[in-house]
Design an enzyme around this catalytic site. Structure first.
Site, PDB file in Angstrom:
ATOM      1  N   LYS A  16      -1.450   1.501  11.267  1.00  0.00           N
ATOM      2  CA  LYS A  16      -1.309   0.641  10.377  1.00  0.00           C
ATOM      3  C   LYS A  16      -0.459   1.238   8.976  1.00  0.00           C
ATOM      4  O   LYS A  16       0.657   0.818   8.746  1.00  0.00           O
ATOM      5  CB  LYS A  16      -2.072  -0.392  10.038  1.00  0.00           C
ATOM      6  N   ARG A 130      -8.401  12.108  12.617  1.00  0.00           N
ATOM      7  CA  ARG A 130      -8.050  12.087  11.459  1.00  0.00           C
ATOM      8  C   ARG A 130      -9.179  12.631  10.693  1.00  0.00           C
ATOM      9  O   ARG A 130      -9.237  13.171   9.336  1.00  0.00           O
ATOM     10  CB  ARG A 130      -7.645  10.701  11.387  1.00  0.00           C
ATOM     11  N   ARG A 136     -12.319  11.554   5.547  1.00  0.00           N
ATOM     12  CA  ARG A 136     -12.763  10.480   4.853  1.00  0.00           C
ATOM     13  C   ARG A 136     -14.045  10.193   5.382  1.00  0.00           C
ATOM     14  O   ARG A 136     -14.520  10.374   6.499  1.00  0.00           O
ATOM     15  CB  ARG A 136     -11.766   9.210   5.470  1.00  0.00           C
TER      16      ARG A 136
HETATM   17  P1  ADP Z   1      -8.560   1.378   8.433  1.00  0.00           P
HETATM   18  O1  ADP Z   1      -7.760   2.616   8.542  1.00  0.00           O
HETATM   19  O2  ADP Z   1      -9.751   1.365   9.252  1.00  0.00           O
HETATM   20  O3  ADP Z   1      -7.943   0.318   9.022  1.00  0.00           O
HETATM   21  P2  ADP Z   1      -8.563   0.519   5.602  1.00  0.00           P
HETATM   22  O4  ADP Z   1      -7.937   1.855   4.971  1.00  0.00           O
HETATM   23  O5  ADP Z   1      -7.732  -0.431   5.810  1.00  0.00           O
HETATM   24  O6  ADP Z   1      -9.000   0.949   6.979  1.00  0.00           O
HETATM   25  O7  ADP Z   1      -9.874   0.006   4.952  1.00  0.00           O
HETATM   26  C1  ADP Z   1     -11.010   0.892   4.756  1.00  0.00           C
HETATM   27  C2  ADP Z   1     -12.352   0.151   4.253  1.00  0.00           C
HETATM   28  O8  ADP Z   1     -11.937  -0.509   3.218  1.00  0.00           O
HETATM   29  C3  ADP Z   1     -12.831  -0.949   5.302  1.00  0.00           C
HETATM   30  O9  ADP Z   1     -13.385  -0.197   6.518  1.00  0.00           O
HETATM   31  C4  ADP Z   1     -13.373  -1.943   4.494  1.00  0.00           C
HETATM   32  O10 ADP Z   1     -14.518  -1.536   4.389  1.00  0.00           O
HETATM   33  C5  ADP Z   1     -12.655  -1.772   3.275  1.00  0.00           C
HETATM   34  N1  ADP Z   1     -11.529  -3.082   3.102  1.00  0.00           N
HETATM   35  C6  ADP Z   1     -10.126  -2.628   3.379  1.00  0.00           C
HETATM   36  N2  ADP Z   1      -9.537  -3.741   3.286  1.00  0.00           N
HETATM   37  C7  ADP Z   1     -10.467  -4.854   3.579  1.00  0.00           C
HETATM   38  C8  ADP Z   1     -10.468  -6.286   3.465  1.00  0.00           C
HETATM   39  N3  ADP Z   1      -9.122  -6.698   3.536  1.00  0.00           N
HETATM   40  N4  ADP Z   1     -11.585  -6.997   3.495  1.00  0.00           N
HETATM   41  C9  ADP Z   1     -12.520  -6.574   3.471  1.00  0.00           C
HETATM   42  N5  ADP Z   1     -12.791  -5.190   3.579  1.00  0.00           N
HETATM   43  C10 ADP Z   1     -11.759  -4.438   3.352  1.00  0.00           C
END
Ligand code: ADP
Length: 191
Positions: A16, A130, A136
């Protein structure tokens, strides 16, 4: 390009973030990532960041209230009025409903929900790779599996939510970055 208010859905590691950045550049609209905004808050040690850190490190979701407030503020900014790509938001049904309520106030509703589809084993492999490159804190195997469970449980139901509004378009995410972004752009043209 007909669709400019876009929600990008997909499991953690589906690509994404990468695709959202490519599309934002190609279409000329902002890339809005709640994950990036939360990581920035953690780095800056803001009250939200201090609250969110442990939750994120464990692979759990930050509270709807916090995330909805962050998204609402960001989408109210000038550059988001002509469109945006939402990456990582909404992630729960409550967030999707909040977004629907919020959007009419800043114009019209979303045009399209793009779901990038990939298989779990492929995703876990990608995320572990990654983890080595980016370091991360939430990219270790246990947390990755937890994030997948959270995705299946809380976020996957959004596929039906958007399908029910005839807004869902699915794109297979296993090709190269360029193949996937071309497929997404083609879907957006048709949306
Ligand atoms: P990923 O790469 O796992 O899709 P993101 O970078 O989008 O993750 O988000 C990392 C973390 O930030 C999530 O695991 C969550 O803890 C928090 N987070 C991000 N967006 C949201 C959201 N819309 N609602 C709740 N938590 C969120």
């Amino acid at each position: 390009m007909s669709a400019t208010k876009i929600v990008l859905l997909g499991a953690p590691g589906a690509g994404k973030g990468t695709q959202a950045a490519v599309l934002a550049e190609a279409i000329g609209i902002p890339h809005v990532s709640t994950g990036d905004m939360l990581r920035a808050a953690v780095a800056a040690e803001t009250p939200v960041g201090l609250k969110a850190k442990a939750v994120m490190d464990a692979g759990h979701l930050v509270g709807d209230d916090i995330v909805i407030a962050i998204a609402r503020e960001r989408l109210a900014e000038g550059d988001a009025q002509k469109g945006f790509i939402l990456d990582g938001f909404p992630r729960t049904l409550a967030q999707a409903e909040a977004l629907d309520e919020l959007l009419p106030r800043i114009g019209s509703g979303i045009d399209c929900c793009l779901a990038i589809t990939v298989q779990t084993e492929a995703i876990v492999k990608r995320l572990l790779a990654r983890a080595e490159i980016e370091g991360r804190a939430d990219d270790n195997e246990e947390t990755i599996r937890e994030r997948m469970r959270v995705y299946d449980d809380q976020t996957a139901p959004l596929l039906d939510y958007y399908r029910g509004q005839s807004l869902l378009r699915e794109v297979p995410g296993m090709g190269s970055v360029e193949e996937v972004s071309s497929a997404i752009l083609a879907e957006l043209e048709a949306a």
